[in-house]
Structure formats: structure tokens, C-alpha cells
Write a protein that holds these residues in place. Structure first.
Motif, PDB file in Angstrom:
ATOM      1  N   LYS A  16       0.828  -1.204   0.000  1.00 44.42           N
ATOM      2  CA  LYS A  16       0.000   0.000   0.000  1.00 44.42           C
ATOM      3  C   LYS A  16       0.861   1.253   0.000  1.00 44.42           C
ATOM      4  N   ASN A  17       1.958   1.216   0.732  1.00 43.17           N
ATOM      5  CA  ASN A  17       2.837   2.389   0.770  1.00 43.17           C
ATOM      6  C   ASN A  17       3.545   2.610  -0.569  1.00 43.17           C
ATOM      7  N   GLU A  18       3.924   1.511  -1.230  1.00 46.29           N
ATOM      8  CA  GLU A  18       4.604   1.628  -2.520  1.00 46.29           C
ATOM      9  C   GLU A  18       3.677   2.123  -3.621  1.00 46.29           C
ATOM     10  N   HIS A  19       2.382   1.798  -3.508  1.00 44.89           N
ATOM     11  CA  HIS A  19       1.405   2.186  -4.532  1.00 44.89           C
ATOM     12  C   HIS A  19       0.287   2.980  -3.876  1.00 44.89           C
ATOM     13  N   SER A  20       0.659   4.050  -3.245  1.00 46.27           N
ATOM     14  CA  SER A  20      -0.305   4.820  -2.454  1.00 46.27           C
ATOM     15  C   SER A  20      -1.381   5.477  -3.306  1.00 46.27           C
ATOM     16  N   GLY A  21      -1.112   5.708  -4.567  1.00 41.60           N
ATOM     17  CA  GLY A  21      -2.100   6.373  -5.408  1.00 41.60           C
ATOM     18  C   GLY A  21      -3.105   5.446  -6.038  1.00 41.60           C
ATOM     19  N   MET A  22      -3.028   4.166  -5.759  1.00 47.15           N
ATOM     20  CA  MET A  22      -3.908   3.186  -6.394  1.00 47.15           C
ATOM     21  C   MET A  22      -5.014   2.751  -5.449  1.00 47.15           C
ATOM     22  N   ASP A  23      -6.178   2.470  -6.026  1.00 48.30           N
ATOM     23  CA  ASP A  23      -7.305   2.001  -5.243  1.00 48.30           C
ATOM     24  C   ASP A  23      -6.963   0.654  -4.604  1.00 48.30           C
ATOM     25  N   GLU A  24      -7.324   0.463  -3.334  1.00 47.92           N
ATOM     26  CA  GLU A  24      -6.948  -0.746  -2.608  1.00 47.92           C
ATOM     27  C   GLU A  24      -7.605  -1.994  -3.199  1.00 47.92           C
ATOM     28  N   GLU A  25      -8.824  -1.874  -3.687  1.00 50.11           N
ATOM     29  CA  GLU A  25      -9.487  -3.037  -4.270  1.00 50.11           C
ATOM     30  C   GLU A  25      -8.754  -3.517  -5.520  1.00 50.11           C
ATOM     31  N   ASP A  26      -8.277  -2.569  -6.329  1.00 50.98           N
ATOM     32  CA  ASP A  26      -7.501  -2.954  -7.518  1.00 50.98           C
ATOM     33  C   ASP A  26      -6.147  -3.530  -7.105  1.00 50.98           C
ATOM     34  N   LEU A  27      -5.530  -2.916  -6.102  1.00 53.88           N
ATOM     35  CA  LEU A  27      -4.221  -3.378  -5.653  1.00 53.88           C
ATOM     36  C   LEU A  27      -4.293  -4.792  -5.097  1.00 53.88           C
ATOM     37  N   LEU A  28      -5.411  -5.117  -4.494  1.00 55.28           N
ATOM     38  CA  LEU A  28      -5.570  -6.421  -3.864  1.00 55.28           C
ATOM     39  C   LEU A  28      -5.585  -7.557  -4.881  1.00 55.28           C
ATOM     40  N   GLN A  29      -6.013  -7.258  -6.125  1.00 57.49           N
ATOM     41  CA  GLN A  29      -6.243  -8.326  -7.100  1.00 57.49           C
ATOM     42  C   GLN A  29      -5.007  -8.724  -7.895  1.00 57.49           C
ATOM     43  N   PHE A  30      -3.904  -7.989  -7.782  1.00 56.93           N
ATOM     44  CA  PHE A  30      -2.771  -8.268  -8.663  1.00 56.93           C
ATOM     45  C   PHE A  30      -2.074  -9.580  -8.341  1.00 56.93           C
ATOM     46  N   CYS A  31      -2.168 -10.060  -7.110  1.00 63.03           N
ATOM     47  CA  CYS A  31      -1.644 -11.403  -6.828  1.00 63.03           C
ATOM     48  C   CYS A  31      -2.437 -12.444  -7.605  1.00 63.03           C
ATOM     49  N   PHE A  32      -3.762 -12.314  -7.537  1.00 62.30           N
ATOM     50  CA  PHE A  32      -4.618 -13.243  -8.269  1.00 62.30           C
ATOM     51  C   PHE A  32      -4.457 -13.081  -9.777  1.00 62.30           C
ATOM     52  N   SER A  33      -4.448 -11.846 -10.267  1.00 60.41           N
ATOM     53  CA  SER A  33      -4.413 -11.632 -11.722  1.00 60.41           C
ATOM     54  C   SER A  33      -3.125 -12.169 -12.331  1.00 60.41           C
ATOM     55  N   SER A  34      -1.978 -12.027 -11.635  1.00 58.28           N
ATOM     56  CA  SER A  34      -0.734 -12.587 -12.166  1.00 58.28           C
ATOM     57  C   SER A  34      -0.809 -14.106 -12.242  1.00 58.28           C
ATOM     58  N   ALA A  35      -1.394 -14.726 -11.215  1.00 59.17           N
ATOM     59  CA  ALA A  35      -1.549 -16.193 -11.229  1.00 59.17           C
ATOM     60  C   ALA A  35      -2.530 -16.623 -12.313  1.00 59.17           C
ATOM     61  N   TYR A  36      -3.575 -15.854 -12.508  1.00 60.55           N
ATOM     62  CA  TYR A  36      -4.591 -16.211 -13.508  1.00 60.55           C
ATOM     63  C   TYR A  36      -4.030 -16.094 -14.921  1.00 60.55           C
ATOM     64  N   VAL A  37      -3.221 -15.068 -15.187  1.00 63.62           N
ATOM     65  CA  VAL A  37      -2.612 -14.921 -16.509  1.00 63.62           C
ATOM     66  C   VAL A  37      -1.719 -16.116 -16.821  1.00 63.62           C
ATOM     67  N   VAL A  38      -0.918 -16.533 -15.857  1.00 60.38           N
ATOM     68  CA  VAL A  38      -0.049 -17.700 -16.066  1.00 60.38           C
ATOM     69  C   VAL A  38      -0.877 -18.955 -16.293  1.00 60.38           C
ATOM     70  N   ALA A  39      -1.940 -19.124 -15.510  1.00 66.70           N
ATOM     71  CA  ALA A  39      -2.788 -20.305 -15.662  1.00 66.70           C
ATOM     72  C   ALA A  39      -3.433 -20.359 -17.047  1.00 66.70           C
ATOM     73  N   LEU A  40      -3.902 -19.234 -17.541  1.00 64.88           N
ATOM     74  CA  LEU A  40      -4.566 -19.204 -18.845  1.00 64.88           C
ATOM     75  C   LEU A  40      -3.581 -19.402 -19.999  1.00 64.88           C
ATOM     76  N   LEU A  41      -2.496 -18.647 -19.974  1.00 63.53           N
ATOM     77  CA  LEU A  41      -1.584 -18.672 -21.117  1.00 63.53           C
ATOM     78  C   LEU A  41      -0.714 -19.926 -21.154  1.00 63.53           C
ATOM     79  N   HIS A  42      -0.272 -20.390 -20.008  1.00 62.16           N
ATOM     80  CA  HIS A  42       0.585 -21.582 -20.004  1.00 62.16           C
ATOM     81  C   HIS A  42      -0.244 -22.868 -20.008  1.00 62.16           C
ATOM     82  N   ASN A  43      -1.125 -23.021 -19.049  1.00 63.18           N
ATOM     83  CA  ASN A  43      -1.920 -24.251 -18.964  1.00 63.18           C
ATOM     84  C   ASN A  43      -3.066 -24.256 -19.979  1.00 63.18           C
TER      85      ASN A  43
END
Length: 545
Positions: A420-447
């Protein structure tokens, strides 16, 4: 002279037949059959053939002039650089966006200008689905968009500027009658806009068509449209509710996923598949539902703890949930969401969830659940949410999946407060999803698509140069190209688009040929002359040809 003397003279004179004493009819000065000299007949025929040759020459010159006039005034010659405008309103779930395109019909594929002066877009805040309870007023949400378009297009061009409304997502949640009333309300507003509009130009666009339009836009922007199909770029477009995959496969795709598109004189046999519920927001919601239904750890203190590997460590969230989804009791227990921040576990949970959504594989080979996707070769672009995820991790414009895995591991295992401190200008709900979104991109494109982890043949982008990779651009280009395709009337332009004039000269030429033919056959009749001894005169008869 006495009779005996006369008789002796007659008997002694040589015998002359009677017909020798008559003038032949053919040389009689007053005979109607007296013919002209042969030289005059030859001179007449010669003039006839000269006249015929001149007539043919004049007709041929007129025909060449007609062809030149047709080429000069054809669309390929004069209108090839004609300037025009087009409007497409993309009505999505979160709002409607109007796109104003300025183009030149340069060859088989139009040239769309993106110089900041002509082509532009603006978005409204409310989607059409927001009018489910008041469908008759849905058209009012388009008024501001039309006003924006009128500022971009000269008034004299309004009547010839095509206006389209393409509804993508959101209306599937509205009942059929409400959907019909919403579309009719929009049509009423569009009819009175002053632009060129027909009722059938306001309709729902399928996810499959959206994927094809995105493929057209990407290859247009990269300059591969109209060339070798094997050198085109595949497109994977990840939206909020669905996923579209479109590319040219090496082998013919299954019929249910095959679409033939002809652009720039080249025919493309595309694989196009729209995967509903595979959008990033949809899978994120399904993942939370799955976690809520299975409590991974219980403390026994009246509070249940939910272990969620797709949320960065240190995040704390509590909520009241019903004891049972089938119970009507208002009593609830406290649910504590305990994030574990585990990238690999998040990928596994995502794949397991996708397998449940799609079901068993009925037609092997399948990559994810029952999804049949041919082997993906060549390069491709990933747009929309793929781009935003890779941009957040600094992996644009091109990166390997292994780099995204490394970035995902680091992000998921990082402390939430530090993020949160590193990305203080970003909405917390959007910031929360990047762990999931990175995993989802790998799952879709690789698997899902079989992209190797260490190969850099995936580009993350939402524009190429100054050209946006937006599916509405592809829709506009494909429709303009289809309208510019030559129809069955093409041979007419070879006559200068003046078929009556050419037909008139053709008739004159045909009659001249017939006339010359009969003139050439005409000559003095052939006759036979015989002397009738009994009647004592000549008899003239015509000899048949």
C-alpha cells in the motif's frame, strides 16, 4: 426482177439463221438488263468495304473511350482516397463509449487516422443495464455521446456517416422484454441523431465476434492484415466477464469455432472462441465464492478463518456470512479472511476452479477442462486485463511467462502494508487483485494455451504506435472493407457506367455489319439467254445462285 431470178439468188447465197439477224437483248441500247462495266461494280464494293472499316474503327475508338471513362470515374480511381467518418458506440456493462473514426478508403483496407484530430472516443458513466428498471429512458444515456460525435464530424458529413450501436455485456442480466425496450429506446434516439442509421445497426454483439474484431484491429495496427495468414498475430483478449481467443491455426479448427474472414484480398480461416465466465472479474468472484463455501481452518471460537492464497500476506478482512446457504436464519458467524500469499497455490486453485466451470473434456485434446484449443503457434498479443497486469509489474511490451511468475511470487509474498505504501495512489481493491491476476494470466496462457514459460513471443499491449488495439476499430475496418468489396456489377464499369451509350454504338455496329454483308452479296443478276426457234425470239432466264 422476175421471181425465178430472185429465187436463184436466194438459193445461191449462204444460209443465215434467223437469230443471227436479231440484236441480242444484252447489247440492245434500250435493254433494262444492260449492265454497267465490271470496273464500276468493283469500285462500288471497294467503297463499301472502306465504309465498313471506318465504321468498325469509330466504334472501337468509342469503346476504348468508354473503358477509359469507366476507369477514371470508378471508385478504385477517384474515390479511392475519399475521406469519410464512422461512429460506433460500444455499450458495455460499466458504461457506453462512443468511437469516432476518420478514414480514407485507400485500397482494399481503409486507412484510419489517429492523429488526435479526427478519430477519438469518450465514455459515459452508466451502462444500459443500469436502466433495467426504467428501460424506456435508456436511450437518454446516448445523448451526450452523440453530442461529442457531432463536434468531431463536419455538419455536411452527418447524413453520410454511419452510426452503429454494439451492445456487448450487461444486457444478458436483463429479461428479454426489458432488453427489447432498452434497444428500442436507443434506436429512437439514434434515428433522430442526424447521422445515417438503420434499426438493424443497433444490436447485441457476441463475444465471438468481439474476438474476431480484436484480431482484425491488432493485425491492422501491426501491418500484417492482408498478407500471409501464417504471419498474422493471434489475440487473447481478457475482459471482465469473458475471454476471447482468436488466431490462425496450422490445422483446420473445429467447425463450431471456425470463422472465415476475407480482408485485403486474403482469406483467413480463424479459430475464434469466446469463453464466458472466464473474465478476470468473473473468476475473481467465483474464487471468493469457492473459498467461502469451504472453510480451510476453524479456530473453534465461533470465528472461522478462511485461508486465501490469492491475497497478499498481511491483509485483514472480516465479514458476516450465513451459517448455511440454504438457511433462512439471520444468525451468522464471523468469517476472518486470512491471506497466505502463495502464488503457486493460487495458480492451482484457479486451475481447479476453471476445470469445475468447464466440466469434463468430451473431445480430446483439451487444455483446461472441456476447452478445445488448437496448438498455438507464432506471436500474439494479450490485450485489456492482460495488459494492465503486465504493465503493473513492468513487463510491457514483451515478456516471458517465467518473468511474470517471478513477479507474482514476489508480490503475493510481500506484506500488504508495504504494498500500500509503494502504490499509495492506487485504489486498494484494484491493488488487492494483482496477486490473483498474475496467477490467472499464467494459468490461462501456459496451462490453457500451452505457451512455454521461457519463450518471449507474447506481447502485452493496448495499442501499437498511436493505434489503439480496440475491438471497435476492428469492427469498423471489417465493415468498411466489406462495403468496398466489388459486387456483381463490376463488368459495368468497363462500359463507363453508361451502358445505354455503349449499347447504342454496339447496335449501330451490328447493323453496319449486316448491311455490309448484304451489300457484298449484291451484284448484277446472272442470266442465261436462249433463242426459241419456234417462237422466233430470245428468251432470258435468271440463273439461281
Amino acid at each position: 426482177m422476175d421471181f425465178s431470178t430472185l429465187q436463184s439468188r436466194i438459193s445461191s447465197a449462204p444460209y443465215i439463221p434467223p437469230h443471227r439477224t436479231q440484236i441480242h437483248p444484252r447489247i440492245h441500247p434500250f435493254s433494262s438488263l444492260n449492265s454497267k462495266p465490271a470496273s464500276n461494280t468493283f469500285f462500288t464494293r471497294e467503297k463499301c468495304w472502306i465504309f465498313l472499316a471506318l465504321l468498325i474503327l469509330v466504334t472501337f475508338v468509342v469503346y476504348l473511350f468508354s473503358i477509359a471513362r469507366g476507369v477514371h470515374f470508378s471508385s478504385k480511381f477517384t474515390a479511392g482516397r475519399a475521406k469519410g467518418y464512422g461512429i460506433i458506440i460500444d455499450a458495455g456493462d460499466s458504461g457506453s463509449r462512443v468511437h469516432v473514426f476518420e478514414f480514407l478508403t485507400d485500397g482494399d483496407i481503409p486507412f484510419v487516422s489517429f492523429n488526435g484530430k479526427g478519430s477519438d472516443s469518450v465514455k459515459s458513466r452508466e451502462g444500459l443495464s443500469a436502466y433495467a428498471s426504467d428501460p424506456k429512458n435508456a436511450g437518454g444515456s446516448l445523448v451526450s455521446l452523440l453530442q461529442f460525435a457531432k463536434k468531431k464530424i463536419p455538419v455536411k458529413e452527418w447524413a453520410t456517416t454511419k452510426l452503429q450501436l454494439m451492445v456487448t455485456t450487461g444486457l444478458e442480466k436483463v429479461d428479454p422484454e426489458g432488453k427489447r425496450v432498452i434497444l428500442e429506446s436507443c434506436r429512437q434516439v439514434l434515428r433522430s441523431s442526424g447521422f445515417l442509421f438503420k434499426d438493424e445497426w443497433a444490436a447485441v454483439t457476441t463475444g465471438r465476434d468481439e474476438g474476431i474484431y480484436a484480431w482484425v484491429a491488432a493485425n491492422y495496427a501491426l501491418g500484417t492484415l492482408g498478407g500471409d495468414p501464417w504471419k498474422t498475430i493471434g489475440v487473447v483478449e481478457l475482459g471482465g466477464t469473458s475471454l476471447q481467443v482468436t488466431f490462425v491455426p496450422r490445422e483446420p479448427p473445429p467447425l463450431e469455432f471456425s470463422r472465415v474472414v476475407k480482408l485485403g484480398g486474403t482469406t483467413y480461416n480463424l479459430y475464434s472462441h469466446s469463453l464466458l465466465h472466464f473474465g478476470q472479474d468473473a473468476v475473481w468472484a467465483l474464487l471468493h465464492e469457492a473459498h467461502n463455501s469451504v472453510l480451510k481452518f476453524s479456530s473453534g471460537s465461533g470465528k472461522d478463518t478462511l485461508m486465501n492464497p490469492c491475497i497478499p500476506r498481511g491483509y485483514f478482512h472480516s465479514s458476516d456470512v450465513p451459517l448455511s446457504s440454504n438457511s433462512r436464519s439471520v444468525s451468522a458467524k464471523k468469517l476472518l479472511e486470512f491471506p497466505t500469499g502463495n502464488f503457486s497455490a493460487c495458480v492451482s486453485d484457479t486451475l481447479m476452479l476453471l476445470g469445475k466451470v468447464t466440466g469434463k473434456c468430451m473431445k480430446p485434446p483439451c487444455r483446461t477442462g472441456s476447452i478445445v484449443i488448437p496448438e498455438f503457434q507464432g506471436k500474439y498479443f494479450s490485450a485489456q486485463d492482460f495488459f494492465y497486469t503486465s504493465k503493473f509489474f513492468g513487463l510491457v511490451p514483451r515478456a516471458s511467462l517465467s518473468e511474470l511468475v517471478s513477479a507474482g511470487h514476489h508480490y503475493c509474498e510481500e506484506d500488504w502494508n508495504k504494498l500500500k505504501n509503494e502504490h499509495s495512489g492506487m485504489d486498494e481493491e484494484d491493488l488487492l487483485q494483482f496477486c490473483f491476476s498474475s496467477a490467472y494470466v499464467v494459468a490461462l496462457l501456459h496451462n490453457g494455451l500451452g505457451i512455454p514459460m521461457d519463450v518471449k513471443r507474447i506481447g502485452f499491449a493496448n495499442q501499437a504506435g498511436n493505434v489503439p488495439l480496440d475491438w471497435t476499430l476492428g469492427a469498423f475496418i471489417q465493415q468498411i472493407a466489406m462495403e468496398a468489396e466489388p459486387g456483381p456489377e463490376i463488368p459495368i464499369w468497363a462500359m463507363g457506367k453508361d451502358s445505354f451509350t455503349f449499347f447504342t454504338f454496339f447496335v449501330i455496329f451490328f447493323l453496319a455489319v449486316i448491311f455490309a454483308f448484304f451489300i457484298s452479296k449484291w451484284q448484277k443478276p446472272q442470266v442465261k439467254t436462249v433463242y426459241d426457234l419456234e417462237k422466233g425470239r430470245y428468251i432470258i432466264t435468271r440463273i439461281p445462285r
